[in-house]
Motif scaffolding. Structure first.
Motif, PDB file in Angstrom:
ATOM      1  N   SER A 106       0.818  -1.217   0.000  1.00 25.78           N
ATOM      2  CA  SER A 106       0.000   0.000   0.000  1.00 25.78           C
ATOM      3  C   SER A 106       0.851   1.266   0.000  1.00 25.78           C
ATOM      4  CB  SER A 106      -0.930   0.024   1.222  1.00 25.78           C
ATOM      5  OG  SER A 106      -1.822  -1.065   1.194  1.00 25.78           O
ATOM      6  N   LEU A 107       2.158   1.125   0.162  1.00 31.37           N
ATOM      7  CA  LEU A 107       3.032   2.287   0.196  1.00 31.37           C
ATOM      8  C   LEU A 107       3.265   2.840  -1.214  1.00 31.37           C
ATOM      9  CD1 LEU A 107       5.471   0.940   2.894  1.00 31.37           C
ATOM     10  CD2 LEU A 107       3.959   2.923   3.135  1.00 31.37           C
ATOM     11  N   ALA A 108       3.759   4.072  -1.254  1.00 24.67           N
ATOM     12  CA  ALA A 108       3.838   4.816  -2.518  1.00 24.67           C
ATOM     13  C   ALA A 108       5.096   4.466  -3.304  1.00 24.67           C
ATOM     14  CB  ALA A 108       3.786   6.314  -2.234  1.00 24.67           C
ATOM     15  N   ASN A 109       5.181   3.234  -3.742  1.00 18.88           N
ATOM     16  CA  ASN A 109       6.258   2.810  -4.621  1.00 18.88           C
ATOM     17  C   ASN A 109       5.665   2.581  -6.005  1.00 18.88           C
ATOM     18  OD1 ASN A 109       8.289   1.517  -6.047  1.00 18.88           O
ATOM     19  ND2 ASN A 109       8.848   0.126  -4.395  1.00 18.88           N
ATOM     20  N   PRO A 110       6.113   3.308  -7.023  1.00 15.65           N
ATOM     21  CA  PRO A 110       5.551   3.131  -8.378  1.00 15.65           C
ATOM     22  C   PRO A 110       5.591   1.686  -8.863  1.00 15.65           C
ATOM     23  CG  PRO A 110       6.963   5.077  -8.310  1.00 15.65           C
ATOM     24  CD  PRO A 110       7.139   4.364  -6.995  1.00 15.65           C
ATOM     25  N   LEU A 111       6.590   0.918  -8.415  1.00 18.48           N
ATOM     26  CA  LEU A 111       6.710  -0.476  -8.835  1.00 18.48           C
ATOM     27  C   LEU A 111       5.468  -1.282  -8.475  1.00 18.48           C
ATOM     28  CD1 LEU A 111       8.435  -2.849  -9.926  1.00 18.48           C
ATOM     29  CD2 LEU A 111       9.354  -3.104  -7.609  1.00 18.48           C
ATOM     30  N   PHE A 112       4.831  -0.932  -7.357  1.00 14.64           N
ATOM     31  CA  PHE A 112       3.669  -1.689  -6.888  1.00 14.64           C
ATOM     32  C   PHE A 112       2.447  -1.480  -7.774  1.00 14.64           C
ATOM     33  CE2 PHE A 112       5.458  -1.305  -2.298  1.00 14.64           C
ATOM     34  CZ  PHE A 112       6.476  -2.180  -2.635  1.00 14.64           C
ATOM     35  N   LYS A 113       2.500  -0.497  -8.651  1.00 13.79           N
ATOM     36  CA  LYS A 113       1.415  -0.277  -9.608  1.00 13.79           C
ATOM     37  C   LYS A 113       1.821  -0.693 -11.024  1.00 13.79           C
ATOM     38  CE  LYS A 113      -0.766   3.479  -7.029  1.00 13.79           C
ATOM     39  NZ  LYS A 113      -1.259   4.892  -7.055  1.00 13.79           N
TER      40      LYS A 113
END
Length: 273
Positions: free
Chosen positions: A212-219
């Motif tokens: 849920s943290l703001a890492n672009p990779l997670f999207k």
């Protein structure tokens, strides 16, 4: 040809075979990806190891925390946990062959054709894809070398809990292992927490799921992981696939067919608690 991904086995061999029978899995045509923790509290850890190894190029697994702990116990670094059912592994004639095979498995799989990443626990909120792959490779190279025992002796700590490019030596390697095999929650400043294991809705307000943290990779990437049985039935982003549904705790084993995103489930045949 179909691509299947399965959650934590934890020695639950019967449920795995029942799942594969449901889809008529054929190693000569299909591929199977596992999120690690092949062994531990189920009573057929030896069968799980042998089966995945026997698949050759049709079977792929990443390392989980229980897998690394098994290798540590094989070296005499740690003792077998009381609730683990792995004694049959230590008396098996192919014991050393299985341990050598297991320690050479990756921490991260990047399937570029299908555009997914497979890890056991997660990916650091401070890493982009290139960093994640490079960090995994650092640890994998040592585990596949003759010097792997020293690394395993020094992995049993919670610090450091925050990534920095300046990390070196065992501290750097320990952080990498903890991210890939132990992480669940993080603080909002990206520090890792290792104490909380509850479902997200029950967690203290200062903690959040790593994805849920703001890492672009997670999207940007599809990420498949396990490790977190209490996430069962919790909602995750559409590209984040949590496959540990607590089979070893009497719940169910879950398998995802990647091509059409269809799920298959097998209720536990036994509760090992």
């Amino acid at each position: 040809m179909a691509t299947y991904l399965v959650g934590d086995l934890q020695g639950c061999y019967d449920e795995l075979r029942l799942l594969l029978d449901k889809v008529n899995f054929e190693p000569s045509e299909d591929e199977l990806y596992l999120v690690g923790d092949l062994v531990a509290r189920g009573d057929k850890s030896l069968e799980c190891l042998r089966f995945v190894k026997s698949l050759g190029g049709a079977g792929h697994t990443v390392l989980g925390n229980h897998d690394l702990h098994l290798i540590s116990t094989a070296l005499g670094i740690k003792k077998v946990k009381p609730k683990d059912h792995v004694d049959a592994i230590f008396t098996a004639p192919d014991f050393q062959e299985l341990m050598d095979w297991l320690r050479k498995q990756p921490l991260l799989i990047h399937h570029q054709i299908h555009n997914f990443l497979v890890v056991h626990a997660g990916i650091s909120p401070d890493w982009d894809l290139d960093t994640a792959k490079a960090c995994a490779k650092e640890v994998e190279c040592i585990l596949r070398s003759d010097d792997y025992a020293d690394l395993l002796k020094n992995m049993y700590e919670n610090k450091p809990d925050r990534w920095s490019e300046d990390l070196q030596g065992l501290e750097r390697l320990r952080y990498i292992i903890n991210v890939f095999t132990r992480m669940r929650f993080c603080y909002v400043d990206n520090r890792l927490d290792f104490d909380c294991k509850v479902p997200p809705e029950q967690a203290p307000k200062e903690l959040t799921t790593w994805f849920s943290l703001a890492n672009p990779l997670f999207k940007q990437q599809n990420i498949i992981f396990g490790h977190w049985a209490s996430l069962v039935d919790s909602k995750t982003p559409s590209n984040i696939y949590a496959l540990d549904t607590g089979c070893v705790w009497g719940n169910r084993m879950t398998m995802l067919r990647w091509e059409d995103k269809q799920y298959f489930e097998q209720p536990a045949v036994k509760d090992y608690r």
